[in-house]
Design a protein around this motif. Structure first.
Motif, short mmCIF file in Angstrom:
data_model
loop_
_atom_site.label_atom_id
_atom_site.label_comp_id
_atom_site.label_asym_id
_atom_site.label_seq_id
_atom_site.Cartn_x
_atom_site.Cartn_y
_atom_site.Cartn_z
N ASP A 31 -6.08 2.19 -0.28
CA ASP A 31 -5.45 2.67 0.30
C ASP A 31 -3.68 2.59 -1.06
OD1 ASP A 31 -4.42 0.38 0.72
OD2 ASP A 31 -4.29 0.30 2.93
N ASP A 32 -3.81 2.46 -1.73
CA ASP A 32 -2.55 1.75 -3.08
C ASP A 32 -3.60 2.77 -3.87
OD1 ASP A 32 -0.96 1.10 -4.27
OD2 ASP A 32 -1.59 -1.00 -4.35
N THR A 33 -2.72 3.97 -4.52
CA THR A 33 -3.06 4.66 -5.03
C THR A 33 -2.40 5.81 -5.60
OG1 THR A 33 -2.87 6.97 -3.20
CG2 THR A 33 -5.23 5.36 -3.41
N ALA A 34 -2.20 6.25 -7.08
CA ALA A 34 -1.04 7.22 -7.66
C ALA A 34 -1.72 7.64 -7.94
CB ALA A 34 -0.76 6.62 -9.21
N ARG B 229 1.12 -1.45 -0.02
CA ARG B 229 -0.12 0.01 -0.23
C ARG B 229 1.15 1.11 0.07
NH1 ARG B 229 0.46 -2.17 5.08
NH2 ARG B 229 1.06 -1.19 6.48
N GLY B 230 0.43 2.31 -0.62
CA GLY B 230 0.67 3.56 -0.08
C GLY B 230 0.83 4.47 -1.80
N THR B 231 1.23 5.89 -1.55
CA THR B 231 0.38 6.23 -2.67
C THR B 231 2.23 7.34 -3.07
OG1 THR B 231 -1.10 7.67 -1.38
CG2 THR B 231 -0.56 8.63 -3.12
N PHE C 97 -6.44 4.23 -8.73
CA PHE C 97 -6.72 3.45 -6.94
C PHE C 97 -6.53 2.16 -8.17
CE2 PHE C 97 -9.31 6.86 -5.41
CZ PHE C 97 -9.00 7.17 -4.37
N PHE C 98 -5.27 1.39 -7.03
CA PHE C 98 -5.73 -0.27 -7.65
C PHE C 98 -6.08 -0.99 -6.66
CE2 PHE C 98 -1.47 2.45 -8.56
CZ PHE C 98 -1.96 2.55 -9.63
N ASN C 99 -6.82 -0.90 -5.22
CA ASN C 99 -7.68 -2.17 -4.45
C ASN C 99 -8.42 -1.71 -4.16
OD1 ASN C 99 -5.59 0.03 -2.60
ND2 ASN C 99 -5.26 -1.78 -0.94
N LEU C 100 -9.25 -0.79 -4.85
CA LEU C 100 -10.94 -0.11 -4.34
C LEU C 100 -11.60 -1.75 -4.52
CD1 LEU C 100 -12.13 3.27 -3.92
CD2 LEU C 100 -12.34 2.61 -6.26
N ALA D 285 -7.52 -1.57 -11.31
CA ALA D 285 -6.82 0.12 -11.22
C ALA D 285 -8.38 0.86 -11.94
CB ALA D 285 -6.16 -0.09 -11.85
N GLN D 286 -8.81 1.12 -11.08
CA GLN D 286 -9.98 2.57 -11.39
C GLN D 286 -9.31 4.35 -11.12
OE1 GLN D 286 -14.01 1.37 -10.35
NE2 GLN D 286 -13.34 -0.25 -9.17
N GLY D 287 -9.40 4.76 -12.30
CA GLY D 287 -9.30 6.41 -12.05
C GLY D 287 -10.13 6.96 -11.71
#
Length: 270
Positions: A100-103, A50-52, A87-90, A73-75
């Motif tokens: 809580d794993d985002t870019a 997890r992380g950003t 979001f990679f774990n939405l 993944a949803q943006g």
């Protein structure tokens, strides 16, 4: 006879043993003095990734999203803020994730675009506008009121040499029963050189987007002792919308099928 602390402990244990209501969320009744401790930091590795990632680089953002290779993944694209969060774990309604794993990508406006926004609609002295034109002369073209192109040297000189001319016209008529008097003052701005009516600013508004031409229509204000100039951004709202649409188009092209992109924002903390 029990003392106060003993009674509180008995009551707390009785409440903890009581049957809890049935809910979709796991509940537990614990004495107030009980504390939970996260032992993840003592493990050899984290329990989950997890992380950003936060960046202003569209290329680096796109490469990161693609390298993660997440099918879920949803943006969400905030066009007003020129921001995209993936979001990679939405998860979804059936299997919600921790989100809580985002870019996060926030496009940075170029210095030229910032200069445009600071200038447009502002009342400027001759010196202020002339100096601005000199600073950005490599990105500017000028035209007069007839649509003819002016050299930047000529346009800058014309702005510096504006003078105000005033003339007055008065009429008087008298009769046996009336007397009429009127006056009209005419004020105009003139220059030794042909004044530019429009400035065309050729710039890239945000890093990662394409070149655009922004037009500033110049008005000369003569209501004060010294002339002032006011540049109006022609078609401002339309161009802002076009930039926002280009942002989504470029993102969709760069990210490809690595994330599903939607217009809007998503608050995962609610």
């Amino acid at each position: 006879m029990f003392n106060k602390d003993t009674l509180q402990l008995i009551i707390a244990n009785a409440m903890a043993a009581a049957e809890l209501p049935s809910t979709d969320t796991c509940l537990a009744a614990l004495p107030e003095s009980v504390k939970l401790h996260n032992l993840e930091r003592y493990q050899s590795g984290r329990s989950r990734f997890r992380g950003t990632l936060s960046t202003q680089s569209l290329a680096d953002f796109s490469n990161y999203v693609i390298d993660r290779n997440s099918t879920d993944a949803q943006g969400f694209i905030n066009q007003d803020a020129m921001l995209c969060e993936v979001f990679f774990n939405l998860g979804d309604e059936t299997a919600p994730g921790h989100a809580d794993d985002t870019a996060v990508l926030r496009l940075k406006p170029t210095a030229a675009y910032v200069a445009l926004q600071q200038l447009a609609g502002k009342k400027l002295s001759q010196k202020e506008l002339a100096e601005w034109m000199e600073d950005w002369r490599n990105n500017l073209t000028a035209e007069d009121s007839g649509g003819d192109t002016l050299s930047m040297i000529q346009a800058i000189a014309a702005v510096r040499n504006i003078t105000i001319k005033a003339s007055a016209e008065r009429t008087s008529a008298e009769g046996n029963f009336h007397a009429n008097r009127s006056s009209m003052d005419a004020i105009e701005a003139a220059s030794q050189d042909t004044l530019p009516a429009k400035l065309h600013f050729n710039i890239v508004p945000f890093e990662g987007l394409g070149m655009r031409v922004f037009t500033l229509a110049l008005s000369v204000l003569t209501g004060e002792e010294k002339p002032a100039l006011k540049p109006r951004w022609v078609g401002e709202e339309q161009q802002r919308e076009e930039i926002a649409k280009e942002f989504k188009t470029v993102l969709t092209t760069e990210v490809g099928g690595s994330a599903t992109l939607l217009i809007g924002t998503f608050d995962a903390n609610k």
